[in-house]
Motif scaffolding. Structure first.
Motif, PDB file in Angstrom:
ATOM      1  N   THR A 556       0.995  -1.344  -0.324  1.00 25.98           N
ATOM      2  CA  THR A 556       0.237   0.074   0.231  1.00 25.98           C
ATOM      3  C   THR A 556       0.737   1.510   0.200  1.00 25.98           C
ATOM      4  O   THR A 556       1.983   1.124   0.304  1.00 25.98           O
ATOM      5  N   LYS A 557      -0.033   2.560  -0.522  1.00 24.14           N
ATOM      6  CA  LYS A 557       1.030   3.592  -0.423  1.00 24.14           C
ATOM      7  C   LYS A 557       0.006   5.155   0.195  1.00 24.14           C
ATOM      8  O   LYS A 557      -1.068   4.093   0.013  1.00 24.14           O
ATOM      9  N   LEU A 558       0.765   5.574   0.828  1.00 24.72           N
ATOM     10  CA  LEU A 558      -0.110   6.914   0.599  1.00 24.72           C
ATOM     11  C   LEU A 558       0.511   8.201  -0.102  1.00 24.72           C
ATOM     12  O   LEU A 558       0.947   8.178  -0.600  1.00 24.72           O
ATOM     13  N   ALA A 559      -0.717   8.695  -0.257  1.00 20.54           N
ATOM     14  CA  ALA A 559      -0.201   9.727  -0.711  1.00 20.54           C
ATOM     15  C   ALA A 559      -1.512  10.649  -0.610  1.00 20.54           C
ATOM     16  O   ALA A 559      -3.018  10.534   0.785  1.00 20.54           O
ATOM     17  N   VAL A 560      -1.143  12.208  -0.827  1.00 22.46           N
ATOM     18  CA  VAL A 560      -1.754  13.106  -0.250  1.00 22.46           C
ATOM     19  C   VAL A 560      -2.741  13.727  -1.072  1.00 22.46           C
ATOM     20  O   VAL A 560      -2.399  14.301  -2.258  1.00 22.46           O
ATOM     21  N   VAL A 561      -4.239  14.083  -0.731  1.00 29.54           N
ATOM     22  CA  VAL A 561      -5.497  14.902  -1.861  1.00 29.54           C
ATOM     23  C   VAL A 561      -5.004  16.194  -1.175  1.00 29.54           C
ATOM     24  O   VAL A 561      -5.736  16.244  -0.311  1.00 29.54           O
ATOM     25  N   GLY A 783      13.218  -3.445  -0.702  1.00 28.20           N
ATOM     26  CA  GLY A 783      12.121  -4.222   0.532  1.00 28.20           C
ATOM     27  C   GLY A 783      11.877  -2.919   0.789  1.00 28.20           C
ATOM     28  O   GLY A 783      11.540  -3.444   2.464  1.00 28.20           O
ATOM     29  N   SER A 784      11.549  -2.044   0.753  1.00 29.74           N
ATOM     30  CA  SER A 784      11.259  -1.208   2.004  1.00 29.74           C
ATOM     31  C   SER A 784       9.699  -0.934   2.416  1.00 29.74           C
ATOM     32  O   SER A 784       8.321  -1.969   1.478  1.00 29.74           O
ATOM     33  N   GLY A 785       9.116  -1.282   4.042  1.00 26.84           N
ATOM     34  CA  GLY A 785       7.993  -1.052   4.198  1.00 26.84           C
ATOM     35  C   GLY A 785       7.381   0.296   3.676  1.00 26.84           C
ATOM     36  O   GLY A 785       6.276   0.175   5.704  1.00 26.84           O
ATOM     37  N   TYR A 786       8.302   1.240   4.309  1.00 26.17           N
ATOM     38  CA  TYR A 786       7.433   2.534   4.367  1.00 26.17           C
ATOM     39  C   TYR A 786       6.661   3.006   3.260  1.00 26.17           C
ATOM     40  O   TYR A 786       6.849   2.769   1.864  1.00 26.17           O
ATOM     41  N   SER A 787       5.699   3.747   3.068  1.00 33.89           N
ATOM     42  CA  SER A 787       4.908   4.467   1.970  1.00 33.89           C
ATOM     43  C   SER A 787       4.737   5.608   2.303  1.00 33.89           C
ATOM     44  O   SER A 787       3.110   5.835   1.531  1.00 33.89           O
ATOM     45  N   LEU A 788       5.246   6.689   2.176  1.00 34.70           N
ATOM     46  CA  LEU A 788       5.072   7.848   3.142  1.00 34.70           C
ATOM     47  C   LEU A 788       4.739   8.478   1.645  1.00 34.70           C
ATOM     48  O   LEU A 788       5.842   8.909  -0.034  1.00 34.70           O
ATOM     49  N   PRO A 789       3.803   9.980   0.891  1.00 36.96           N
ATOM     50  CA  PRO A 789       4.344  10.614   0.220  1.00 36.96           C
ATOM     51  C   PRO A 789       5.519  11.575  -0.803  1.00 36.96           C
ATOM     52  O   PRO A 789       5.885  11.717   0.835  1.00 36.96           O
ATOM     53  N   LYS A 790       5.148  10.658  -1.842  1.00 35.85           N
ATOM     54  CA  LYS A 790       6.790  11.977  -2.054  1.00 35.85           C
ATOM     55  C   LYS A 790       6.523  13.008  -2.031  1.00 35.85           C
ATOM     56  O   LYS A 790       7.870  14.586  -1.188  1.00 35.85           O
TER      57      LYS A 790
END
Length: 808
Positions: A556-561, A783-790
């Protein structure tokens, strides 16, 4: 599209040979057990002994012969269709029969040409079965009777299902037991006896409340929460997931459809190839855990229902509009009555007075002198009767409340059990290692694709580290010797011939299948498995462990809207709709009533206002007039913000629509939403911009050749500081420390920390936190387990600190 009359341009009559083959297919679809020709003598003998089952099955098969072979007049037409999903389909229609007499049992006490009256008409079970016609009863209309269509997932798989006009002329199927009861509890043990050669319905029936029927008649699929009875896994497997749907108190099917694939797999096939038994088997899921009140999701995908376009095309032009709404049609000479429904088949409602205007289905039956306690105790009383009466508005609700289940099975039917049946159930409960192998194979391929593992790979490595690892741990392990392939090599060769993978030879050329070279991403089987896997994950509430398939890590990834908030003075000045301003109709529950609007919703507010106030400039194309409220909201400068030497401004009276919308968006207060992808799940809503994650690089004290990297703000996105410090130190082989009160640095919020690492790690930390391992050459970021928005990563290089490339 197409014609419904003989000689129509798009309808092709079937030849006699095609009709015979179609008749045989219909009998196989409708019934299970010995065929008619193989048991005519047995049926005749049983009928003489009073066996009602044998008699009605014989009559039903005679009707199907007349409907499809049509020896006494009429024709069967075929029409080619294209479904919405692009699947090819064939619709079979039966033209109106001749006006000859309808063959019914002369001993029947039912008048087929009469509708029900206000008085109760008491019918025995035998009377109902003997009253059904044995010749095609539709005299005034051409009716769709069968639909053959391609499966949406596998175009090679073709389904043939009976439609409601055909089901209406057959005795209603026995209802499935209520939720929480097995077939044994409901007194129909022999319904699951697959060694019994008696002819019986193949497609099981489920019941719903009358209130639910108004939604299915509108074209909606049947939700899990609306189901009140459910068949055994054995019955569903034999029907390949097809079920008929009827209303409690009205056993005539009002819809036919297919159980949703995820529900079908979870209920009929437990994990790792275990198959649920017909009843009482602990390896199968209980229906009450999957369907019924409180359950979410689609339970049955409806194919044909009362009120849809197929129903409309079967309505005779002779049925006037006056016949709808009062539950009866104008009877003409030769009209054939429905012995259970109380109407005539050509009335546009399949002869059922409970079917109303294609809009809903009312109950019309109840039991006399029998309580729920008697049903549950399994009492076997003689002389069980069925009350048939017109149900008006006054007694409809009472009838629905009193009916917990409608079951038209013969009360004199004896329960039978066979040791062969028990042996068959035990055999079915054994794990299917071929299924385990196939599921693990496709799951391992999806994992290899998602992890971007480099290929080619030795087959031995793939089998040991990937395929076996994809077998779920909660169940029997894979035993290759128990499969039909015995070894992994023949299985992979078959998968290569199916176009799923490509294999390569060893260097010496002796082994032509030594390496896994390529995974064919667009293979239909792989795509179908991935689609079904996602559906089962969603049906199980997002828990992959309960989905019944091997789990595959889905990152999963995080996104900012960006979101927008309408200021109070602007909404009051323009008198905007309060619900629209507060996002009362937002698509997600998290935003409803919060005032956080998307750009599309924010733009819709000003567009609606322009249309409402008629501000479109007739003199200029694409221009909008500026009235007083818009001028005050968008162009007038407040006294607080007015400069002392600023002159009186001149305000526009007409502007371009695009310019006005940009001005409108610019005047909104800014907000944001933190969204988890895929799934678009909103994790947080906030005003202003998103909180940044600061990565700051500085020189070490007294040494301008060495660096320190500081990191703060990761807690805003669910990353725990101490755990991240240990992970970074391990990945990049550097020392790290956690500071709760850094000296000479901006103060931290309560519960927040600042991480300090040795070295210039701005590029590595950004790649690790965003999961973009391609943005750095360091292998520790893989293999990163993090998904912060760029967009939230803020890199700051203190004075004199070069970027990382120059620092190296």
């Amino acid at each position: 599209e197409g014609s419904s009359t003989i000689g129509g341009k798009k309808d092709a009559p079937l030849r006699k040979s095609d009709r015979r083959r179609l008749r045989d297919r219909v009998l196989d679809v409708l019934f299970i057990g010995e065929k008619k020709r193989e048991c005519e003598n047995i049926n005749a003998e049983n009928a003489d002994n009073g066996d009602t089952d044998a008699e009605w099955i014989t009559r039903a098969e005679k009707l199907i012969d007349d409907a499809i072979i049509a020896p006494k007049g009429g024709d069967v037409l075929s029409r080619k269709l294209k479904l919405v999903g692009g699947e090819n389909a064939t619709l079979f229609l039966r033209t109106a029969s001749s006006s000859g007499p309808v063959v019914v049992d002369s001993s029947s006490s039912v008048d087929n040409n009469a509708t029900t009256n206000a008085n109760h008409t008491t019918l025995s079970y035998d009377d109902v079965l003997k009253s059904y016609p044995t010749t095609w009863p539709y005299r005034q209309s051409t009716q769709p009777i069968l639909l053959e269509y391609e499966d949406s997932a596998d175009r090679k798989l073709v389904h043939l299902i009976p439609l409601l006009p055909l089901l209406a002329v057959l005795p209603p199927p026995t209802s499935s037991p209520p939720l929480g009861k097995s077939d044994d509890d409901s007194g129909s043990n022999n319904s699951n006896n697959n060694t019994d050669n008696k002819r019986k319905y193949r497609i099981p029936n489920i019941v719903i409340h009358a209130e639910v029927s108004k939604y299915t008649c509108r074209g909606a699929d049947l939700m899990k929460s609306g189901i009140r009875s459910f068949p055994s896994p054995w019955k569903l497997r034999h029907s390949k997931g097809f079920v008929t749907v009827s209303v409690i108190g009205n056993p005539q099917p009002c819809a036919i459809g297919m159980v949703e694939q995820g529900l079908f797999r979870e209920y009929c096939y437990s994990k790792n190839g275990n198959r649920g038994g017909s009843s009482g088997n602990s390896s199968s899921r209980n229906a009450v855990d999957l369907v019924g009140p409180g359950k979410k999701g689609v339970g049955v995908t409806i194919v044909n229902c009362y009120g849809d376009d197929l129903w409309k095309c079967g309505i005779s032009s002779k049925v006037t509009a006056a016949s709808f709404g009062n539950g009866s049609a104008v009877l003409e000479k030769g009209a054939v009555g429905n012995p259970l429904g109380g109407g005539v088949y050509d009335d546009g409602n399949f002869g059922n007075v409970g079917f109303v205007d294609g809009a809903r289905v009312h109950p019309i039956l109840n039991f006399n002198g029998e309580s729920e306690d008697e049903d549950e105790s399994g009492s076997d009383e003689d002389g069980e009767d069925i009350d048939k009466n017109d149900v008006g508005e006054g007694n409809e609700e009472a009838t629905a409340d009193n009916m917990a289940q409608l079951n038209l099975s013969d009360p004199n039917r004896e329960a039978q059990s066979d040791q062969n049946d028990v042996a068959k159930e035990d055999e079915d409960s054994e794990p299917d290692h071929d299924d385990i192998l196939t599921n693990a194979f496709y799951a391992s391929l999806l994992y290899l694709l998602s992890s971007k593992t480099s290929l080619p790979m030795p087959v031995s490595t793939y089998y040991a580290k990937h395929l076996l690892a994809a077998v779920p741990t909660t169940g029997p392990r894979l035993d290759m010797k128990q499969t039909s392939y015995k070894k992994i090599g023949p299985f992979l060769k078959e998968m290569q011939s199916d176009g799923v993978i490509k294999l390569g030879a060893s260097k010496d050329g002796k082994d032509r299948f030594a390496f896994l070279v390529e995974i064919v991403k667009n293979n239909p089987d792989l795509i179908r498995f991935k689609r079904e896997w996602k559906k089962e994950i969603a049906a199980s509430g997002g828990d992959a462990s309960t989905a019944g398939v091997a789990t595959v890590t889905q990152k999963t990834k995080l996104a900012v809207v960006d979101l927008f908030i309408v200021p109070r003075h602007i909404s009051d000045g323009l008198e905007l709709d309060r619900d629209a301003v507060m996002a009362a109709n937002a698509k997600t529950d998290e935003r409803k009533g919060t005032g956080f609007l998307t750009k599309t919703e924010c733009r819709a507010l000003i567009e609606t206002y322009i249309e409402k106030e008629n501000l479109v400039d007739p003199k200029g194309k694409g221009r909008v007039l500026v009235n007083g409220p818009i001028c005050d909201a968008l162009y007038r400068v407040s006294k607080k913000n007015k400069q002392p030497d600023q002159k009186t401004a001149e305000y526009p009276t007409s502007v371009k629509r695009k310019e006005l919308i940009e001005k409108w968006i610019g005047r909104m207060d800014k907000g944001h939403a933190l969204v988890q992808m895929p799934g678009s799940k909103i994790l947080n809503l906030g005003r202003g911009g998103p909180k940044p994650v600061d990565i700051e690089v500085e020189f070490r004290q007294g040494n301008r050749r060495k660096f320190l990297t500081r990191l703060r703000g990761m807690e805003e996105y669910g990353v725990e500081g101490e755990a991240l410090c240990r992970d970074v130190a391990h990945r990049f082989a550097c020392s790290g420390s956690v500071e709760t009160d850094p000296v000479g640095r901006p103060a931290l919020r309560k519960g927040r920390v600042e991480l300090v690492f040795q070295g210039h790690l701005s590029e590595e930390l950004a790649a690790l936190l965003t999961g973009d391992e391609a943005s750095t050459g360091h292998g520790g970021a893989k293999g990163s387990g993090y998904s912060l928005p760029k967009s939230v990563i803020n890199v700051v290089l203190r004075k004199g600190v070069p970027d990382e490339k120059n620092a190296k």
